[in-house]
Enzyme design. Sequence first.
Site, PDB file in Angstrom:
ATOM      1  CG  ASP A   1      37.031  42.408  48.377  1.00  0.00           C
ATOM      2  OD1 ASP A   1      36.409  42.777  49.398  1.00  0.00           O
ATOM      3  OD2 ASP A   1      38.199  42.748  48.130  1.00  0.00           O
ATOM      4  CD  GLU A   2      36.316  46.998  48.423  1.00  0.00           C
ATOM      5  OE1 GLU A   2      35.343  47.516  49.007  1.00  0.00           O
ATOM      6  OE2 GLU A   2      37.495  47.302  48.638  1.00  0.00           O
TER       7      GLU A   2
ATOM      8  CD  GLN B   1      35.252  51.185  53.910  1.00  0.00           C
ATOM      9  OE1 GLN B   1      36.284  51.430  53.301  1.00  0.00           O
ATOM     10  NE2 GLN B   1      35.159  50.212  54.788  1.00  0.00           N
TER      11      GLN B   1
ATOM     12  CE  LYS C   1      37.906  44.126  52.171  1.00  0.00           C
ATOM     13  NZ  LYS C   1      37.595  45.041  51.066  1.00  0.00           N
ATOM     14  CB  THR C   2      42.440  41.442  53.365  1.00  0.00           C
ATOM     15  OG1 THR C   2      42.025  42.709  52.856  1.00  0.00           O
ATOM     16  CG2 THR C   2      43.227  40.719  52.295  1.00  0.00           C
TER      17      THR C   2
ATOM     18  NE  ARG D   1      40.444  54.128  54.328  1.00  0.00           N
ATOM     19  CZ  ARG D   1      40.016  52.876  54.433  1.00  0.00           C
ATOM     20  NH1 ARG D   1      40.779  51.886  54.036  1.00  0.00           N
ATOM     21  NH2 ARG D   1      38.839  52.601  54.973  1.00  0.00           N
TER      22      ARG D   1
END
Length: 730
Positions: A246-247, A277, A59-60, A627
């Site tokens: 983002d998010e 998430q 994503k980043t 994670r």
Amino acid sequence: MSDPFALDDEALPPSPPAAGPLVVPADAPWLVGLNPEQHQAVTTLDGPLLVLSGAGTGKTRVLTARLAHLLASRQAQPWQCLAVTFTNRAAREMRERVTALIGPIANDLWLGTFHSLCLRILRRHAEAVGLTREFTILDADDQIRLLKRVIEEEGFDPKSCPPPAVMAQIQRWKDRGLSPDKLPPPRADDVIAVRAAVLYRPYQQRLLGLNACDFGDLLLHVLTLFLTDESVLRQWQGRFRYLLVDEYQDTNVAQYLWLRLLAQAHHNICCVGDDDQSIYSWRGAEIGNILRFEQDFPGAQLVRLERNYRSTPPILAAAAGLIAHNQGRLGKTLRPGRPHDPETVEPVRSRAVWDGEAEARMVVETIEGWRRRGEPLSGIAILVRVGFQTREFEERLIATGVPYRVIGGPRFYERAEIRDALAYLRLVISPSDSLAFERIINQPKRGLGAVALAELAGLARVQGVPMLEAARRAVADGQMKPRPRKALAAFVTDLDHWRSLRDDLPPEELTATVLEESGYIAMWREDKAPDAPGRVENLSELIAAIAEYESVASFLEHVALVMENDAQAEGDRVVVMTLHGAKGLEFDSVFLPGWEEDLFPHARALEESNNKGLEEERRLAYVGLTRARRRVVISFAANRRIYNQWRPQTPSRFLAEIPDREIVREAASGLFAGGGAVSPRRRGAFAIGARVSHAQFGFGTVLSVDGSTLRVAFDEAGPRTLRDTYVTAV
DNA sequence: TACTCAGGCTTTTTT
DNA sequence: AGCCTGAGTA
């Protein structure tokens, strides 16, 4: 063409020639190596776009490549691009990575958290919402103190009207973009909401009186401004041609409205997120925002990133099996984006232990085993549900000498001595900051206690001036008793002196001077308490931190916005933190302790209606699993001490939801009947009239049952309402 | 004014 | 169990 919405106080970089868009070569560094979906997410610049980005799908990389692409193709000038993140850490990382790709032009992007961007906007329109340009931002602690005062002034009893609960309610309204005049009447049976509705307006007025706003106001004020002043809205709408969020699954209603308004002019809004998430509903986040994106933004395109480059197949399968139990997902299946050697892939494991101490011992022994084999500690994380769980791990890690770091514990800027020091600085910078005045007026002791303070507060209120000004007048007019008056006179003189140094001394010297001359640092040097030396050290650290800033004012602003702990674990250390804190991070090996009913899923979450709370807990578990790059060890204890009370625990239902073939269940025999695959304890099993016992209240009889909430008539303590988990049937 | 003691409440997660 | 608050006392 220069930026038509340039604001006078911002120097703009030179504009490019008015030529059309540049063609970016296919081998531009930010495009190389993208998979087809990522490529589409990066290069689809115009119109609304939702990028559903699963955990570990790059994503980043997509976000930064997209910004680079946007700038390189000259679709927009950097100051016409708004990129919003939730954490300062994410903002910093994004800026660094974009700069690495296309150079310092990235510095002119409007890139930051919702709060920092709103602050930037609000500074320019402060007068429009009743503040001056130098308004201050209160932290959580100050908010509560101020609210408590309002509660008292409005004639409520702070005991029956707990400030934190009222604050939470007001915050929730702010999250939904509701200012006092837009508030719908609260439900009559919600006592807190009824009180909060009365207190909300006076609280806001007190904030304005202090020339301050709280965290939620940063957004709310800007939103109100956009909705009430069309020219201001147009100005900002016109400016931001491209929006990147983002998010997105964590946005609240206020943020959503804010984004919608800004996107109205150009419709170029790209939101990146993962509905699986979404773990911040308690902070007002609306998962509905991401679920509704395609309706909200007609013509929206959708890109799914499902190739996971992080975790091994068993970890992905376990996570998928778990999250499949949630309803109403956008739907997305993570699949391995790279090959894994089946010989070295490890299964997900779950381990049963006797109690929390045994759990900590098991975890740390496992870590020591890996360490002996030469594995780095920095790739290992212990992710807990709630903060108090860290204690047992910390003790064990200390005992065994394994280097570790707890992230998210008591934060530096929340320590009393730091807050005091900051209050001194606030008062030097903004004399009207009465909260700061009250905080430090008798710190160190100046003989100005509650009595003198109350008198001064009265004077300030009557005259309608800040406390410091009231003190000044009291000194000049010879009001108050001689002793406090003398002390006040000295204090006012000191402050004037420090303020006069403000422009001549570098910020760290000014700070050091204030802390020395006020006697504040001396107070801690002379303190015999065991933690006093540490506090002196913290103060030195603060002074060192301030040296990095241009002015004390800019430092204070930074502190107000960066309430997060940006200190990442340095060196080779195990990291201990909450699951919430771990979002966006990854580790080779992840321990997930405390998978027990009522702890995880947490009892408070289970109280929510319609499984909403449960589903969020499940997403949190999903975040935890994803994670890990190669190893996951889940654990649960048969007994746990909570509130200093031993309670038999039941394995989390989430354990049973992970498909059997994806997990190796290493239950110690005899602890649990089914080795972790046990179904959760039945709730609400208490019948009306049943006899129960409670650790504190003794024996009693059940009066009524409402889900897991009981009304019990205790023989000694009288009638009480409590959760069924705190009583046992007798 | 400042210190000590008792009692109540806490802990879900944080920009 | 610990922390904070409020009451009572030196």
